[in-house]
Design an enzyme around this catalytic site. Structure first.
Site, PDB file in Angstrom:
ATOM      1  N   GLU A 250       0.795  -1.042   0.188  1.00 18.89           N
ATOM      2  CA  GLU A 250      -0.119   0.102   0.138  1.00 18.89           C
ATOM      3  C   GLU A 250       1.164   1.246   0.057  1.00 18.89           C
ATOM      4  OE1 GLU A 250      -1.641   2.727   2.900  1.00 18.89           O
ATOM      5  OE2 GLU A 250      -3.093   1.106   3.267  1.00 18.89           O
ATOM      6  N   CYS A 286      -1.332   8.249   3.989  1.00 19.83           N
ATOM      7  CA  CYS A 286      -1.707   7.967   3.059  1.00 19.83           C
ATOM      8  C   CYS A 286      -2.995   7.842   2.618  1.00 19.83           C
ATOM      9  CB  CYS A 286      -1.372   6.513   2.738  1.00 19.83           C
ATOM     10  SG  CYS A 286      -2.499   5.846   3.784  1.00 19.83           S
TER      11      CYS A 286
END
Length: 520
Positions: A250, A286
């Protein structure tokens, strides 16, 4: 009971140890020794030996182990949060909440395993004989946690808890942004798992760059999970590809926000929410919204700057992150030809939040305006028409998440917002309507992933019930009978799990309604 973490408290950095820095001052607050190669090998062998026992254990047994580890982490909240604050300066309220959510999320994953649909058991009677198909654990998992979520994506975070729930042992590589905390959590979790009866080797920690490479290269590791930068994630993908090992990385990119022309009456609310979201945790998420597209003439840039004036500078997690933030801000300044205020850090790794205003025509392929900047900076661009905004969205790299803000009135038609949602669905893992992307709810329906380059595997999620799927593979046995396959793979259904028999789904009980919230 106090922790007795094995660490060197000296203030000197050592090539044989991971130094622990205070981001507010830049000073070294201790260190943790790198794991020697022989010790890494022993931990990998223990994980490999534990793998069959974990794979054959029942979800009920794993639930007991995970519950014990979760309770132990909560028991040590004060000590763990104090270390985390020294190494991250993310704030005691934020860190305490993150630890509590991580413990609750681990219990959620145990509940997902208990519900049983992750096993995907199918039983068929065919002319050529019976068939039984179900999911089996892949084996030992290597986890590389995140700098920005020391509890949520750390030594006992989403990746670790979901792998254990799926029946896989885990070897975690300590993040250099918080090595002392990593060692402390590993001690707590390892002790609790052992006391609860989990197999030796179910959970381990290694420290140091070389130790991380060793676990990725080792044939006993079957899966790699990573949360962090695109450069780091793709380096692991390429390295593990040499032996065909899946890497669930990720990585994140720019997460766009589209403001519909119909949201004009919500300008101040949206401006305040945008600043709060992209400066949350000093912009080190993120899922941080990095680009806001707003209708021209409604004063969004001025409203956002007014809110931003009240946000104080904050330390970033590491010196390298702070340096990259300043470099990126300088590139943004050169791109738009305007001043982008980035204060000189008063101490440590502290930076000031910044806002870049650009023309929508500046959002061209290859522009720094379309690159992720980890830290408290965002871009605002005004559009003249919805079509112009949609064309700009199409030029963005795919993302983990996106937001669309509407008039806020569910009874009012909003064709601009509807078009934006349709345009974003193929390009992101999650579209948040009238919500900011920095809140990720850990439930059965959650998708925390996205098309490359946001992640290396667009079909996967690192949050939510689907997180267990990363650690499983299907197997079929033909002409299966009792004694040759696991007892739960049968029409008698001793575990009371969902079964598909001759194509028809049988649900013995409703799915769990457990849910928690986290903010990756």
């Amino acid at each position: 009971m106090s922790l007795a973490v094995r660490q060197d408290e000296s203030a000197a950095a050592s090539p044989a140890a991971e130094a622990s820095y205070d981001p507010a001052t830049g000073e070294i607050r201790g260190s943790v020794a790198h794991t020697p190669a022989a010790r890494v090998d022993a931990l990998l062998e223990a994980a490999a030996l534990a793998a069959p026992a974990l794979a054959s254990s029942s979800p009920a047994e794993r639930s007991v182990w995970i519950e014990a580890a979760s309770a132990a982490v909560l028991e040590h909240t004060d000590e763990l949060v104090a270390i985390a604050e020294e190494e991250t300066r993310l704030g005691l309220p934020r860190l305490t909440g993150e630890l509590e959510r991580a413990a609750a999320q681990a219990r959620f994953y145990a509940g997902v395993a208990l519900e049983g649909s992750y096993l995907d058991v199918c039983l068929d009677e065919a002319p050529a004989g019976s068939l039984a198909r179900w999911n089996v654990p892949l084996g030992p998992v290597a986890v590389f946690g995140a700098s920005n979520f020391p509890f949520g994506f750390g030594v006992f975070g989403h990746d670790v808890a979901s792998a254990l729930a799926a029946g896989c042992p885990v070897v975690v590589k300590a993040h250099p942004a918080h090595p002392r905390l990593s060692a402390a959590i590993a001690e707590v979790v390892g002790t609790a798992l052992s006391a609860a009866g989990a197999p030796e080797g179910a959970h381990a920690l290694v420290v140091g760059f070389d130790a991380g490479l060793q676990i990725v290269d080792d044939p006993r590791i079957a899966v790699v999970c990573f949360t962090g930068s695109q450069a780091g994630g793709m380096a692991l993908v390429e390295r593990a590809a040499r032996r065909g090992v899946p890497v669930f990385a990720e990585m994140g990119t720019v997460n766009p926000v589209f403001v519909s022309p119909a949201a004009e009456g919500r300008r101040d609310e949206i401006a305040a929410g945008f600043v709060g979201s992209y400066t949350l945790g000093a912009g080190q998420f993120c899922t941080k919204p990095g680009l806001l597209l707003a209708p021209a003439g409604q004063g969004y840039a001025a409203a956002i700057r007014s809110v931003l004036d009240g946000v104080a500078p904050a330390p970033l997690l590491t010196e390298a992150i702070a340096a990259r933030f300043s470099e990126t801000a300088a590139r943004l300044q050169a791109t738009v030809g305007a001043d982008v205020p980035v204060a000189e850090p008063p101490s440590g790794f502290t930076v000031a939040p910044a806002l870049v205003t650009a023309r929508i025509s500046d959002l061209t392929e290859g522009s720094p305006l379309l690159e992720e900047c980890f830290g408290p900076v965002a871009v605002v661009a005004e559009y003249e028409s919805v079509d112009e905004a949609l064309e700009a969205l199409a030029r963005l790299q795919p993302s983990l998440a996106a937001s669309v803000f509407t008039s806020g009135d569910p009874e009012r038609d909003d064709p601009g917002a509807a078009s934006a949602v349709r345009s974003l669905i193929p390009r992101v893992g999650r579209v948040a309507v009238d919500a900011w992307p920095t809140g990720v709810i850990g439930t059965w329906a959650q998708q925390h992933g996205g098309p490359w380059p946001a992640t290396s595997r667009p079909e996967a999620t690192s949050v939510g019930a689907g997180a267990l799927d990363r650690f499983l593979r299907p197997v079929t046995v033909q002409n299966a009978r009792a004694g040759l396959i696991p007892a739960f793979v049968s029409r008698e259904n001793p575990w009371s799990i969902p079964l598909r028999i001759d194509g028809r789904l049988h649900l013995p009980h409703p799915a769990s309604a457990l849910e928690t919230e986290t903010t990756p």
